[in-house]
Design a protein around this motif. Structure first.
Motif, PDB file in Angstrom:
ATOM      1  N   LEU A   7       4.508 -13.508  -1.767  1.00 39.28           N
ATOM      2  CA  LEU A   7       3.982 -12.287  -1.173  1.00 39.28           C
ATOM      3  C   LEU A   7       2.869 -12.620  -0.191  1.00 39.28           C
ATOM      4  CD1 LEU A   7       3.590  -9.960  -4.280  1.00 39.28           C
ATOM      5  CD2 LEU A   7       5.209  -9.688  -2.413  1.00 39.28           C
ATOM      6  N   HIS A   8       2.737 -11.777   0.818  1.00 35.86           N
ATOM      7  CA  HIS A   8       1.663 -11.899   1.798  1.00 35.86           C
ATOM      8  C   HIS A   8       1.181 -10.501   2.144  1.00 35.86           C
ATOM      9  CE1 HIS A   8       2.717 -16.118   2.441  1.00 35.86           C
ATOM     10  NE2 HIS A   8       3.963 -15.712   2.431  1.00 35.86           N
ATOM     11  N   ASN A  10      -0.943  -8.319   5.024  1.00 41.71           N
ATOM     12  CA  ASN A  10      -1.573  -8.274   6.336  1.00 41.71           C
ATOM     13  C   ASN A  10      -2.830  -7.431   6.183  1.00 41.71           C
ATOM     14  OD1 ASN A  10      -2.436  -7.605   8.932  1.00 41.71           O
ATOM     15  ND2 ASN A  10      -0.357  -7.689   9.752  1.00 41.71           N
ATOM     16  N   CYS A  20       0.978  -0.628  -3.836  1.00 47.64           N
ATOM     17  CA  CYS A  20       1.553  -1.936  -4.167  1.00 47.64           C
ATOM     18  C   CYS A  20       1.076  -2.405  -5.547  1.00 47.64           C
ATOM     19  CB  CYS A  20       1.225  -2.961  -3.094  1.00 47.64           C
ATOM     20  SG  CYS A  20      -0.541  -3.203  -2.798  1.00 47.64           S
ATOM     21  N   ARG A  52      10.267  -6.417  -4.199  1.00 45.01           N
ATOM     22  CA  ARG A  52      10.967  -5.781  -3.079  1.00 45.01           C
ATOM     23  C   ARG A  52      10.658  -4.287  -3.010  1.00 45.01           C
ATOM     24  NH1 ARG A  52      15.079  -9.500  -4.566  1.00 45.01           N
ATOM     25  NH2 ARG A  52      16.115  -7.922  -5.824  1.00 45.01           N
ATOM     26  N   VAL A  55       7.148  -3.881  -1.543  1.00 42.97           N
ATOM     27  CA  VAL A  55       7.189  -4.129  -0.099  1.00 42.97           C
ATOM     28  C   VAL A  55       7.770  -2.913   0.621  1.00 42.97           C
ATOM     29  CG1 VAL A  55       8.310  -5.502   1.705  1.00 42.97           C
ATOM     30  CG2 VAL A  55       7.256  -6.641  -0.250  1.00 42.97           C
ATOM     31  N   CYS A  58       5.340   0.163   0.925  1.00 41.64           N
ATOM     32  CA  CYS A  58       4.115   0.045   1.725  1.00 41.64           C
ATOM     33  C   CYS A  58       4.266   0.848   3.018  1.00 41.64           C
ATOM     34  CB  CYS A  58       3.818  -1.421   2.046  1.00 41.64           C
ATOM     35  SG  CYS A  58       2.309  -1.624   3.006  1.00 41.64           S
ATOM     36  N   LEU A  61       3.491  -1.132   6.187  1.00 37.37           N
ATOM     37  CA  LEU A  61       4.258  -2.377   6.349  1.00 37.37           C
ATOM     38  C   LEU A  61       3.345  -3.605   6.275  1.00 37.37           C
ATOM     39  CD1 LEU A  61       6.629  -1.218   9.233  1.00 37.37           C
ATOM     40  CD2 LEU A  61       7.037  -1.096   6.768  1.00 37.37           C
ATOM     41  N   SER A  62       2.350  -3.526   5.414  1.00 34.27           N
ATOM     42  CA  SER A  62       1.357  -4.599   5.299  1.00 34.27           C
ATOM     43  C   SER A  62       1.702  -5.637   4.251  1.00 34.27           C
ATOM     44  CB  SER A  62      -0.010  -3.996   4.954  1.00 34.27           C
ATOM     45  OG  SER A  62      -0.421  -3.116   5.965  1.00 34.27           O
ATOM     46  N   HIS A  64       4.432  -8.167   2.621  1.00 39.21           N
ATOM     47  CA  HIS A  64       5.644  -8.893   3.011  1.00 39.21           C
ATOM     48  C   HIS A  64       6.012  -9.884   1.907  1.00 39.21           C
ATOM     49  CE1 HIS A  64       5.127  -7.463   7.140  1.00 39.21           C
ATOM     50  NE2 HIS A  64       3.841  -7.705   6.933  1.00 39.21           N
ATOM     51  N   ASP A  66       8.295 -13.483   1.661  1.00 37.38           N
ATOM     52  CA  ASP A  66       9.139 -14.453   2.362  1.00 37.38           C
ATOM     53  C   ASP A  66      10.130 -15.027   1.365  1.00 37.38           C
ATOM     54  OD1 ASP A  66       8.045 -16.586   0.960  1.00 37.38           O
ATOM     55  OD2 ASP A  66       6.721 -17.202   2.576  1.00 37.38           O
TER      56      ASP A  66
END
Length: 70
Positions: A7-8, A10, A20, A52, A55, A58, A61-62, A64, A66
């Motif tokens: 997870l990341h 922004n 989240c 998922r 994500v 959110c 869209l902050s 993510h 990968d």
């Protein structure tokens, strides 16, 4: 050999709504100002569906995820 997805957040676009952390409390805490703090960015297999969903939920869209690297 496959790598674990991670997870990341922004931090520039995040507005600290906290959804989240409600959806994925196993991996996300909220700081004193309500912004997410990742306990561990690695997403274990049993939490991938929940990650998922977090994500997708959110609004900014902050958050993510990968796919990891092979």
């Amino acid at each position: 050999m496959t790598s674990t997805p991670s997870l990341h957040v922004n931090r520039i676009t995040c507005t600290g709504q906290g959804l989240c952390a409600e959806l994925l409390p196993e991996l996300i805490d909220l700081g004193e100002w309500g912004y997410p703090i990742l306990k561990d960015p690695a997403v274990p297999d049993q939490l991938r569906a929940h990650a998922r969903q977090a994500v997708a939920a959110c609004h900014r869209l902050s958050l993510h995820i990968d796919r990891g690297r092979p």
